[in-house]
Design a protein around this motif. Structure first.
Motif, PDB file in Angstrom:
ATOM      1  N   LEU A   8       0.826  -1.212   0.000  1.00 59.32           N
ATOM      2  CA  LEU A   8       0.000   0.000   0.000  1.00 59.32           C
ATOM      3  C   LEU A   8       0.863   1.265   0.000  1.00 59.32           C
ATOM      4  N   ILE A   9       2.027   1.201   0.635  1.00 59.55           N
ATOM      5  CA  ILE A   9       2.944   2.350   0.592  1.00 59.55           C
ATOM      6  C   ILE A   9       3.404   2.589  -0.842  1.00 59.55           C
ATOM      7  N   ALA A  10       3.727   1.503  -1.551  1.00 60.60           N
ATOM      8  CA  ALA A  10       4.134   1.633  -2.959  1.00 60.60           C
ATOM      9  C   ALA A  10       2.998   2.199  -3.802  1.00 60.60           C
ATOM     10  N   VAL A  11       1.785   1.733  -3.557  1.00 56.34           N
ATOM     11  CA  VAL A  11       0.617   2.232  -4.292  1.00 56.34           C
ATOM     12  C   VAL A  11       0.384   3.708  -3.989  1.00 56.34           C
ATOM     13  N   ILE A  13       2.634   6.018  -3.072  1.00 57.44           N
ATOM     14  CA  ILE A  13       3.658   6.817  -3.757  1.00 57.44           C
ATOM     15  C   ILE A  13       3.375   6.873  -5.264  1.00 57.44           C
ATOM     16  N   GLY A  14       3.036   5.725  -5.835  1.00 62.48           N
ATOM     17  CA  GLY A  14       2.736   5.691  -7.264  1.00 62.48           C
ATOM     18  C   GLY A  14       1.544   6.551  -7.640  1.00 62.48           C
ATOM     19  N   SER A  15       0.510   6.551  -6.795  1.00 61.95           N
ATOM     20  CA  SER A  15      -0.692   7.347  -7.062  1.00 61.95           C
ATOM     21  C   SER A  15      -0.394   8.839  -6.998  1.00 61.95           C
ATOM     22  N   ILE A  16       0.416   9.234  -6.027  1.00 58.55           N
ATOM     23  CA  ILE A  16       0.796  10.646  -5.910  1.00 58.55           C
ATOM     24  C   ILE A  16       1.547  11.091  -7.172  1.00 58.55           C
ATOM     25  N   LEU A  17       2.514  10.287  -7.595  1.00 59.70           N
ATOM     26  CA  LEU A  17       3.303  10.632  -8.778  1.00 59.70           C
ATOM     27  C   LEU A  17       2.452  10.596 -10.047  1.00 59.70           C
ATOM     28  N   SER A  21       2.478  13.834 -12.392  1.00 57.52           N
ATOM     29  CA  SER A  21       3.195  13.795 -13.670  1.00 57.52           C
ATOM     30  C   SER A  21       2.466  13.083 -14.795  1.00 57.52           C
ATOM     31  N   GLY A  22       1.369  12.381 -14.484  1.00 57.06           N
ATOM     32  CA  GLY A  22       0.636  11.652 -15.513  1.00 57.06           C
ATOM     33  C   GLY A  22       0.992  10.185 -15.580  1.00 57.06           C
ATOM     34  N   THR A  23       2.161   9.794 -15.055  1.00 58.37           N
ATOM     35  CA  THR A  23       2.565   8.391 -14.995  1.00 58.37           C
ATOM     36  C   THR A  23       3.182   8.127 -13.620  1.00 58.37           C
ATOM     37  N   GLY A  24       3.282   6.843 -13.257  1.00 59.48           N
ATOM     38  CA  GLY A  24       3.917   6.551 -11.971  1.00 59.48           C
ATOM     39  C   GLY A  24       3.431   5.280 -11.311  1.00 59.48           C
ATOM     40  N   VAL A  25       2.131   4.971 -11.430  1.00 54.29           N
ATOM     41  CA  VAL A  25       1.607   3.802 -10.730  1.00 54.29           C
ATOM     42  C   VAL A  25       2.299   2.521 -11.198  1.00 54.29           C
ATOM     43  N   LEU A 200      -6.923  -0.931  -1.372  1.00 57.28           N
ATOM     44  CA  LEU A 200      -6.367  -0.389  -2.613  1.00 57.28           C
ATOM     45  C   LEU A 200      -7.080   0.897  -3.016  1.00 57.28           C
ATOM     46  N   ILE A 201      -8.389   0.865  -3.015  1.00 55.35           N
ATOM     47  CA  ILE A 201      -9.169   2.046  -3.414  1.00 55.35           C
ATOM     48  C   ILE A 201      -8.925   3.204  -2.461  1.00 55.35           C
ATOM     49  N   LEU A 202      -8.931   2.938  -1.165  1.00 60.41           N
ATOM     50  CA  LEU A 202      -8.719   3.996  -0.182  1.00 60.41           C
ATOM     51  C   LEU A 202      -7.329   4.611  -0.329  1.00 60.41           C
TER      52      LEU A 202
END
Length: 249
Positions: A8-11, A13-17, A21-25, A200-202
């Motif tokens: 969830l930490i990885a998710v 960070i990926g969601s923020i990016l 920036s448009g990509t990251g997840v 995941l959704i949260l």
């Protein structure tokens, strides 16, 4: 439970990016989840995460989306998605880990060194871009680099590209999940499905909310570089784990 928290930490960070920036997840989450859960389950969950993040961000940027362009990319990606699902179904886990890591690193290198040329017309490049993006998304959870290269060689406006990618990523994620379930790709989550899906959704919602706030202050290039750096580390670790599995197995 520790696996769930790390995932969830990885998710997050990926969601923020992704929002900034448009990509990251895919770039950030795929190698991490492949390491934590194994390549088949890790990429499958990454695909599910891109569905959720893509849907939520699409709602926010829908007025900037080039819908016809997105539809052509998604339709072009379908053969690649199906082929990728078959690869994930039949390739042994260790080789798949090496493959995921290699694809992530190769994609990062291409993204890093692909320059904006504007010399290729979109109608000539859109089908190959969709096909390659679909294959990469299904096998490794990273469609973004193929799309980034496509945007640069066709000189696609960055704002419209970032917006249009959200429904594309959402659709590719849904197609990848569906094709893998049909192909019978085995997966095992560390917690019940309802807990994993709700978490995941949260997490994605929180990540997008934070990313929306940061997007007004954080430089998009810096966010993209951070995503690439994290993805590179993850890609190397996944490759090493797969190689060790082959050597010690």
């Amino acid at each position: 439970m520790l696996i769930l928290v790390a995932a969830l930490i990885a998710v997050l960070i990926g969601s923020i990016l992704q929002r900034v920036s448009g990509t990251g997840v895919g770039l950030v989450v795929a190698p991490v989840l492949s390491l934590l859960m194994g390549p088949a389950t890790g990429v499958l969950v990454t695909n599910a995460a891109t569905v959720c993040s893509g849907l939520m961000i699409t709602v926010a940027v829908r007025r900037m989306v080039e819908w016809k362009h997105a539809a052509v990319l998604v339709l072009s990606a379908i053969p690649g998605v199906v082929l990728g699902a078959l690869v994930v179904r039949w390739v042994p886990a260790e080789w798949l880990q090496i493959g995921v890591g290699a694809v992530v690193l190769l994609a990062l290198a291409i993204t890093k060194f692909a320059h904006t040329t504007g010399q290729v017309k979109q109608r000539k490049a859109v089908v190959p871009a969709g096909l390659i993006g679909g294959l990469f998304n299904s096998t490794a959870g990273v469609a973004a680099p193929a799309m980034v290269v496509y945007s640069r060689i066709t000189n696609w406006d960055q704002l419209r590209f970032a917006a249009t990618m959200q429904p594309v990523f959402m659709s590719l994620g849904a197609l990848s999940v569906g094709s893998k379930l049909i192909a019978g790709v085995p997966f095992a989550l560390p917690v019940p499905v309802i807990v994993a899906f709700g978490s995941l959704i949260l997490t994605i919602y929180v990540g997008i909310t934070v990313g929306t706030l940061l997007s007004r202050r954080l430089d998009k290039a810096a966010a993209a570089n951070l995503a690439m750096g994290l993805a590179a580390v993850g890609g190397v670790v996944v490759m090493v784990r797969g190689a060790l599995g082959l050597l010690l197995g």
